[in-house]
Design an enzyme around this catalytic site. Structure first.
Site, mmCIF file in Angstrom:
data_model
loop_
_atom_site.group_PDB
_atom_site.id
_atom_site.type_symbol
_atom_site.label_atom_id
_atom_site.label_comp_id
_atom_site.label_asym_id
_atom_site.label_seq_id
_atom_site.Cartn_x
_atom_site.Cartn_y
_atom_site.Cartn_z
ATOM 1 N N CYS A 164 12.728 14.845 100.638
ATOM 2 C CA CYS A 164 14.143 15.209 100.628
ATOM 3 C C CYS A 164 14.831 14.954 101.966
ATOM 4 O O CYS A 164 16.057 15.021 102.052
ATOM 5 C CB CYS A 164 14.302 16.671 100.234
ATOM 6 S SG CYS A 164 13.522 17.058 98.651
ATOM 7 N N HIS A 304 20.323 23.184 104.574
ATOM 8 C CA HIS A 304 19.549 22.561 103.496
ATOM 9 C C HIS A 304 19.752 23.378 102.229
ATOM 10 O O HIS A 304 19.937 22.818 101.158
ATOM 11 C CB HIS A 304 18.074 22.499 103.889
ATOM 12 C CG HIS A 304 17.217 21.752 102.927
ATOM 13 N ND1 HIS A 304 17.438 20.426 102.614
ATOM 14 C CD2 HIS A 304 16.137 22.145 102.193
ATOM 15 C CE1 HIS A 304 16.530 20.027 101.731
ATOM 16 N NE2 HIS A 304 15.733 21.052 101.461
ATOM 17 N N GLU A 315 15.210 29.378 106.125
ATOM 18 C CA GLU A 315 16.216 28.672 106.907
ATOM 19 C C GLU A 315 17.151 29.637 107.633
ATOM 20 O O GLU A 315 17.443 29.451 108.827
ATOM 21 C CB GLU A 315 17.028 27.718 106.026
ATOM 22 C CG GLU A 315 18.021 26.886 106.825
ATOM 23 C CD GLU A 315 18.714 25.807 106.017
ATOM 24 O OE1 GLU A 315 19.392 24.967 106.631
ATOM 25 O OE2 GLU A 315 18.580 25.816 104.765
ATOM 26 N N LYS A 336 24.964 22.210 98.379
ATOM 27 C CA LYS A 336 24.115 22.028 97.190
ATOM 28 C C LYS A 336 24.501 22.983 96.067
ATOM 29 O O LYS A 336 24.128 22.766 94.916
ATOM 30 C CB LYS A 336 22.642 22.224 97.548
ATOM 31 C CG LYS A 336 22.008 21.079 98.329
ATOM 32 C CD LYS A 336 20.510 21.293 98.488
ATOM 33 C CE LYS A 336 19.849 20.168 99.271
ATOM 34 N NZ LYS A 336 20.166 20.198 100.709
ATOM 35 N N HIS A 341 20.698 19.381 94.234
ATOM 36 C CA HIS A 341 19.822 18.818 95.273
ATOM 37 C C HIS A 341 19.562 17.348 94.978
ATOM 38 O O HIS A 341 18.862 17.010 94.027
ATOM 39 C CB HIS A 341 18.515 19.603 95.298
ATOM 40 C CG HIS A 341 17.635 19.297 96.458
ATOM 41 N ND1 HIS A 341 17.923 18.323 97.396
ATOM 42 C CD2 HIS A 341 16.442 19.845 96.851
ATOM 43 C CE1 HIS A 341 16.971 18.284 98.302
ATOM 44 N NE2 HIS A 341 16.057 19.195 97.995
ATOM 45 N N PHE A 402 9.606 18.117 101.311
ATOM 46 C CA PHE A 402 8.204 18.378 101.006
ATOM 47 C C PHE A 402 7.335 17.600 101.991
ATOM 48 O O PHE A 402 7.618 16.446 102.311
ATOM 49 C CB PHE A 402 7.868 17.913 99.587
ATOM 50 C CG PHE A 402 8.229 18.910 98.505
ATOM 51 C CD1 PHE A 402 8.895 20.079 98.788
ATOM 52 C CD2 PHE A 402 7.874 18.653 97.190
ATOM 53 C CE1 PHE A 402 9.212 20.993 97.792
ATOM 54 C CE2 PHE A 402 8.191 19.554 96.178
ATOM 55 C CZ PHE A 402 8.860 20.725 96.473
#
Length: 416
Positions: A164, A304, A315, A336, A341, A402
């Site tokens: 991502c 994110h 986060e 998002k 996403h 990831f």
């Protein structure tokens, strides 16, 4: 590394707008892009919705011959790229083509083409011949190659893959290439077209996607108490990065300067973030340090913020450790909540959201928020449900992937 790198053009195709104008309108008006999936029968899937591109007809952009060679991921990339080049005012025939490059990011590339070909082969045992364009259509680096071929670009050309964080990595690589005087202009960004059976099924197996099928419009709810996973999106974002003096010499507009960048690895788990947010803290601190600015100068952080249980908490915890009490003066939001996403393309479209917030001095909201999570400090300004006006001189865009990839890019408004 003393060169100044600026952004002179942007382009996008997203679930909430098929160009920059539409995208920004939807962002500041808090419009959700989530709809029931129409690409395949979701009867046997736990998740039946996603943030799809809308009102998109490839026939309006590509010939029949071109479509045969292009996976949707490449289509989206070429469309965003065309808008960004036009927006930048570049007249490519006047430029030195060997001083222009392409760095493009994607997490899964031509996954829909791969899936379709394999499914077709499995269901037709007598068919032993795959489509001629099967391999070129699935390769991630094909997108950069297509951009280069279309515009006759002769400089550096490659792709970045970091899940991502792919397009955010692409932006940083593009920045470094210009800093190192390897190019004057880099076309960068990323694209993703992964709303497919294998991807939905795979993320369902990881329990990563929201399954709030009866409330799909509000299912992407970062930082909210009842969040249950992310909503998959698709699309593309493109940025034209340019050496400052080169941009000034041709009299073009400048959105902002890349003031600083940070990269790190969690070295913790392939899918889960380090619960202490150490990698995120490192990436953000590196971006701020390389920008050589005070932490109290930051106006906005585009997080994110995927709407997962662990990720959102980690986060916010990391941001609080970086800024301490200064966090209360910063607007924070997750776009998002509207786009879903976009995996490898998320860093690009969220960087564009950060740049537009600086241009228009408006912070896009985090929508779909009703209930506070008691693990998140209620005094933090998450820009909930409604856009807020604010003079934005410096913004940060965070992107994680990831594998433990952490990217933080600091954008700084300059006078031009």
């Amino acid at each position: 590394m003393n060169k100044k790198v600026v952004i002179t053009g942007i382009g996008a195709i997203t679930p909430i707008g098929n160009n920059i104008k539409e995208y920004w309108y939807s962002l500041i008006n808090g419009i959700s892009g989530s709809t029931p999936i129409s690409y395949f029968n979701t009867k046997y899937f736990k998740t039946k919705f996603a943030c799809q591109i809308k009102k998109f007809d490839p026939d309006n952009f590509f010939s029949i011959k071109e479509k045969k060679k292009l996976d949707p991921c490449a289509q989206y990339g070429l469309i965003a790229c065309e808008e960004a080049i036009f927006d930048s005012g570049l007249i490519l025939k006047k430029e030195k083509k060997d001083r222009i490059g392409v760095v493009w990011g994607s997490g899964l590339g031509g996954i829909s083409n791969f899936e379709n070909e394999v499914f077709h082969y499995a269901n037709n045992k007598k068919k032993t011949r795959f489509n001629t364009f099967f391999i070129p259509k699935i390769l991630i680096d094909t997108i950069g190659g297509l951009i280069s071929i279309k515009y006759g670009i002769l400089g550096p050309n490659y792709s970045t893959v970091s899940s991502c964080a792919s397009s955010a990595n692409a932006i940083i690589d593009a920045y470094h290439l210009i800093c190192l005087d390897k190019a004057d202009i880099i076309i960068t960004g990323g694209s993703e077209a992964a709303i497919t059976q294998t991807v939905i099924g795979g993320f369902n197996a990881l329990n990563a996607l929201s399954t709030n099928n009866f409330n799909y419009k509000t299912a992407s709810r970062p930082f909210e108490r009842d969040r249950d996973g992310f909503v998959l999106g698709e699309g593309s974002g493109c940025l034209i990065l340019e050496e400052y003096n080169h941009a000034v010499s041709r009299g073009t507009k400048i959105y902002a300067e890349i003031g600083g960048v940070g990269m790190s690895s969690d070295a913790y788990h392939i899918t889960s973030p380090d619960p202490n947010g150490l990698g995120i803290i490192q990436a953000m601190n590196l971006a701020i340090k390389s920008a050589n600015i005070s932490k109290n100068k930051i106006d906005y952080i585009n997080t994110h913020g995927t709407s997962t249980r662990k990720g959102d908490i980690t986060e916010i915890k990391a941001i609080k450790k970086v800024f301490g009490k200064k966090i209360y003066n910063i607007n924070i939001s997750s776009t998002k909540s509207m786009t879903g996403h976009l995996l490898g393309a998320s860093g690009a479209i969220e960087s564009i959201a950060s740049l537009l917030s600086m241009k228009y001095n408006i912070i896009p909201p985090t929508i779909n928020h009703k209930n506070y999570d008691d693990k998140i400090d209620i005094k933090i300004n998450l820009t909930l449900n409604k856009a807020q006006k604010k003079n934005v001189l410096i913004s940060i865009s965070n992107t994680f992937g990831f594998g433990g990839h952490n990217i933080s890019i600091l954008y700084k408004k300059i006078n031009n």
